[in-house]
Enzyme design. Structure first.
Site, PDB file in Angstrom:
ATOM      1  N   TYR A  35      75.367  89.264  53.806  1.00 36.77           N
ATOM      2  CA  TYR A  35      75.611  90.454  54.625  1.00 36.77           C
ATOM      3  C   TYR A  35      74.356  90.905  55.360  1.00 36.77           C
ATOM      4  O   TYR A  35      74.447  91.482  56.445  1.00 36.77           O
ATOM      5  CB  TYR A  35      76.181  91.584  53.763  1.00 36.77           C
ATOM      6  N   GLU A  58      84.308  92.620  46.660  1.00 33.62           N
ATOM      7  CA  GLU A  58      84.156  91.196  46.356  1.00 33.62           C
ATOM      8  C   GLU A  58      83.543  90.973  44.984  1.00 33.62           C
ATOM      9  O   GLU A  58      83.906  90.011  44.286  1.00 33.62           O
ATOM     10  CB  GLU A  58      83.329  90.529  47.455  1.00 33.62           C
ATOM     11  N   LEU A 106     106.401  77.422  54.835  1.00 38.20           N
ATOM     12  CA  LEU A 106     107.207  77.317  53.613  1.00 38.20           C
ATOM     13  C   LEU A 106     106.364  77.000  52.381  1.00 38.20           C
ATOM     14  O   LEU A 106     106.841  77.105  51.249  1.00 38.20           O
ATOM     15  CB  LEU A 106     108.307  76.277  53.771  1.00 38.20           C
TER      16      LEU A 106
END
Length: 427
Positions: free
Chosen positions: A95, A137, A279
């Site tokens: 970060y 997180e 799917l």
């Protein structure tokens, strides 16, 4: 701490972000990856090439600026992004790298000195957002450390089997190289797979929904080969590598299952609506639901002390409605598996819509309707009032089905969605 003046400065940039957001984020990614080339194995270069990553980040930055007074409204999106970050093993120091390059990008693209109060305001705003992400997180990382069979970072898996499911989709059966147990993931979740891409000379990550059941002793992904559909467009880096170069015995890296799109309640009716490769998480849900409802160990009955074979027991068995749209049977993956499951379980009801059909395909047997899926034209029995509804597939498809469900009276809180790629379901 972000003060009121700084909030006003951030909000004042909203018009600029609406007009120039993608140019800014595109510049940001190029700057950051040039200065930190090691991050190229964390960020998907296919999304960089297509501009999808820059577009997604621009939307996120704009949403944050618009909601700077109450970022809590963004928590569902933050949860989605945090799951993806954890699946990529993004850590707190990353970060700092992102923040530094973001602030310099704002300065350089908008020609604003780094010591300008607007840059300072965005620095404070970014820190506020980064702290939210890091905290969320860290909780997800802690959950992994405490979950039997789970792991953090990358774990080597061997391709135990490679099965062609359709003209476009191939399944890969993956077993851990260390032969240690697998985690009890939630049906509908995904893994991140990382593999060396020869065309780039670096490893690349890609998220794939698990099409296996949590009860299986392997992890299965069913991967669509992303070909170049228009002149000048390149094929998907990871999907092409998997289809062309990864075979039985190959080793790939996986992160632990993640994602906030998963089956919530096996003790209710569930309607699964998908298109194309959408799917895959639905197949995982179906297999899990059938295992939950399997005789004679139907778990809700056991929990409530109801004897198998009684009327009360049979009433507890919930219905599963599998509604799927595909261009044709040739690209309909896992078709035989689904057909076999439906023939063996009277509570699994399948409805298939093909845009194109072969001359020898029989309506009612090989498919239910020719043409695009229209929920408004579906038999009412496939859309019960008491049920949870799940959507997965391309965003336009999901938007259309969502609107149809709302118009049919399905409560919004009963509709759960997942979209592939870097974007989300914007209605």
């Amino acid at each position: 701490m972000l003060n009121e003046k700084q909030k006003d400065l951030v909000k004042a940039t909203v018009p600029v972000l609406k007009e120039n957001g993608e140019a800014l984020t595109d510049y940001f990614y190029k700057r950051m990856l040039k200065n930190n080339p090691g991050l190229k194995e964390t960020f998907n270069m296919g999304h960089q090439r297509s501009g999808a990553q820059a577009k997604a980040l621009a939307g996120a930055v704009l949403a944050y600026a618009e909601n700077i007074d109450n970022p809590a409204v963004l928590l569902p999106v933050i949860e989605l992004i945090c799951n993806k970050h954890v699946s990529l093993n993004i850590q707190s120091p990353d970060y700092d790298i992102v923040g530094e390059n973001l602030l310099h990008s704002i300065s350089e693209v908008l020609s604003i000195p780094m010591d300008d109060e607007l840059i300072t305001a965005w620095g404070a705003a970014y820190k506020q957002l980064a702290d939210i992400f890091i905290s969320t997180e860290n909780q997800l990382y802690d959950e992994r450390k405490q979950s039997p069979g789970s792991w953090t970072g990358w774990r080597n898996f061997i391709v135990d089997k490679k099965v062609k499911e359709s003209e476009e989709i191939t399944s890969f059966y993956l077993v851990p190289q260390d032969a240690q147990p697998l985690p009890a993931y939630k049906p509908g979740q995904y893994i991140t797979l990382r593999v060396l891409v020869p065309a780039l000379g670096i490893k690349q990550p890609r998220q794939y929904s698990l099409s296996s059941s949590p009860a299986d002793n392997y992890l299965r992904i069913s991967v669509k080969r992303e070909d170049a559909r228009t002149e000048g467009q390149d094929p998907g880096y990871v999907s092409s590598t998997l289809h062309n170069s990864v075979d039985k015995g190959s080793v790939v890296e996986l992160s632990a299952p993640a994602g906030n799109f998963y089956l919530l309640n096996p003790d209710t009716n569930n309607v699964l609506i998908s298109a194309g490769v959408g799917l895959t998480p639905m197949i995982s849900m179906v297999n899990h639901l059938l295992a939950e409802h399997a005789d004679p160990n139907f778990k809700p009955a056991l929990r409530e002390g109801i004897n198998a074979g009684t009327r009360e027991y049979r009433a507890l068995k919930k219905e599963i409605y599998f509604i799927h749209a595909a261009r044709s049977s040739e690209v309909h993956a896992l078709r035989k598996e689904l057909k076999n499951l439906a023939s063996q379980n009277d509570n699994l009801h399948v409805f298939i819509a093909y845009e194109n059909v072969k001359e020898d395909e029989v309506p009612g047997k090989d498919y239910q309707v020719k043409g695009r899926l229209d929920l408004n034209a579906l038999p009412a029995a496939y859309l019960p009032a008491e049920a949870d509804y799940y959507l997965c597939g391309p965003v336009p498809f999901m938007q259309e089905q969502y609107r149809s469900l709302i118009s049919l009276g399905v409560p919004e809180e009963k509709i759960f969605s997942e979209a592939f790629g870097t974007g989300g379901l914007h209605l």
